[in-house]
Write an enzyme that holds these catalytic residues in place. Sequence first.
Site, PDB file in Angstrom:
ATOM      1  N   GLU A  97      20.230  14.486  91.510  1.00  0.00           N
ATOM      2  CA  GLU A  97      20.002  15.011  92.859  1.00  0.00           C
ATOM      3  C   GLU A  97      19.710  16.516  92.759  1.00  0.00           C
ATOM      4  OE1 GLU A  97      23.548  15.277  95.243  1.00  0.00           O
ATOM      5  OE2 GLU A  97      22.448  15.080  97.120  1.00  0.00           O
ATOM      6  N   LYS A 113      19.171  10.002 101.936  1.00  0.00           N
ATOM      7  CA  LYS A 113      20.633  10.129 101.826  1.00  0.00           C
ATOM      8  C   LYS A 113      21.271  10.066 103.221  1.00  0.00           C
ATOM      9  CE  LYS A 113      24.138  13.199  99.770  1.00  0.00           C
ATOM     10  NZ  LYS A 113      24.315  14.542  99.171  1.00  0.00           N
ATOM     11  N   CYS A 162      24.984  10.819  95.481  1.00  0.00           N
ATOM     12  CA  CYS A 162      26.164  11.702  95.480  1.00  0.00           C
ATOM     13  C   CYS A 162      27.268  11.291  96.468  1.00  0.00           C
ATOM     14  CB  CYS A 162      25.727  13.141  95.705  1.00  0.00           C
ATOM     15  SG  CYS A 162      26.924  14.345  95.083  1.00  0.00           S
TER      16      CYS A 162
END
Length: 501
Positions: free
Chosen positions: A80, A179, A212
Amino acid sequence: MIISHFPKCVAVFALLALSVGALDTFIAAVYEHAVILPNRTETPVSKEEALLLMNKNIDVLEKAVKLAAKQGAHIIVTPEDGIYGWVFTRESIYPYLEDIPDPGVNWIPCRDPWRFGNTPVQQRLSCLAKDNSIYVVANIGDKKPCNASDCQCPPDGRYQYNTDVVFDSQGKLVARYHKYNLFAPEIQFDFPKDSELVTFDTPFGKFGIFTCFDIFSHDPAVVVVDEFQVDSILYPTAWYNTLPLLSAVPFHSAWAKAMGVNLLAANTHNTSMHMTGSGIYAPEAVKVYHYDMETESGQLLLSELKSRPRREPTYPAAVDWHAYASSVKPFSSEQSDFLGMIYFDEFTFTELERNTGNYTVCQKDLCCHLTYKMSEKRTDEVYALGAFDGLHTVEGQYYLQICTLLKCQTTDLETCGEPVGSAFTKFEDFSLSGTFGTRYVFPQIILSGSQLAPERHYEISRDGCLRSRSGAPLPVLVMALYGRVFEKDPPRLGQGSGKFQ
Ligand SMILES: *[C@@H]1O[C@H](CO)[C@@H](O)[C@H](O)[C@H]1NC(C)=O
Ligand SMILES: *[C@@H]1O[C@H](CO)[C@@H](O)[C@H](O)[C@H]1NC(C)=O
Ligand SMILES: *[C@@H]1O[C@H](CO)[C@@H](O)[C@H](O)[C@H]1NC(C)=O
Ligand SMILES: *[C@@H]1O[C@H](CO)[C@@H](O)[C@H](O)[C@H]1NC(C)=O
């Protein structure tokens, strides 16, 4: 009769089609990348300058992709923020963004670079995949114009998304994931309206993807595993380690184990930000990991994985994380409990007074039981058993139930829960369990020097007990059963009003 035969034939054909070219195993690669950061991130740079910086990072990633492909890797994951870094405003990230189309458009940017406007980063990633015949996973930024016809459209007339993209070995865009659970400091990006459940099939199994902070959430992380039954997860991350409980390698490997999937985790590398810790994790074992606080270099990791781990005889059975602990009578010792903080959460602790013993410590509905034996009780090291049952409210809101055994930072009990790096006390035997109200419990054991405890030294029983197996003395820093109680979460992670917002 003819009608009833027809679907069977279809099924047979479908099976044949699936098995053609199917692979039982594949070689996975992840690259921990020391991102070259932009000089300026407070004010916007030109598009040319942004592209120059991104190309510098892609130059490094290109070397890793080529090396991985040469060693037979089928897929490579990069981190990321791996192409432009992480500190931006809404405006200063803008020159780095590209319009990323829905993969349904069937697009090979390397062949048809101008089909969706100026998209040099997608073109280059696609060519890397195509020229090296390898799936390439990267994290870039997507921009989508909007206007007043959409009442949620931001004032600057566009959505900006933290986005993972996957190009297959022909260079085709096969996945795009926005995300869902942004981390609080990611002010440069917008939350997508809905959780996207992105999966795709390959000859080496079914893949899911998320980013993440998503790993703490139910949507999409748990959903792609439990409902879509993926085999492997692609996981770009920019994770800064915070001991005792939130270090990349222990947490990610525990997640893969508990969820029963392969996890390909690629972290950024920046030691001053404590960003390191990438790995390739299978449900039954940690295949390879990298943790490096000494150098500023990137690192390529490769490992062979089972394409469909659920079909393997070694696939771990489901664990009932309540059974064992609720059958144990709480140990009653003359203990005096005290409170201590771990990452803004107030735990109830009790000190391990002797070299061997049994303790129970409870908070709300959670009771944690520990039985242990140390080689010797050192006077210069203090250990505590802790329990937490509550809503975590900083940098996102999520409900936790945690049992942990840890070394306190000093012999002062006030430091229990503070990070500490090394330990000399050795545990010969241990058994840790808790009366969890969730089946999502991630078990981790971290040894002195932030090393993972080798799996041969412990086991997780089906009734939910983490216990030593070999009798080999282990210099335990932290041992934890980290439980997530999703049904007690507020509507969405990251959007709650954390302490800093
Ligand atoms: C940052 O500035 C230095 C010094 O001016 C320059 O050498 C370097 O190339 C710049 N880095 C980037 C990524 O633009
Ligand atoms: C507003 O956005 C919609 C959908 O993106 C588009 O169809 C429409 O033409 C836009 N209207 C204006 C005035 O730009
Ligand atoms: C690591 O990140 C920090 C904060 O973003 C930055 O100031 C520093 O230059 C980075 N270190 C390296 C080696 O890039
Ligand atoms: C701990 O409990 C076990 C039984 O569960 C018992 O055999 C053992 O003697 C106890 N140890 C101590 C130090 O109290």
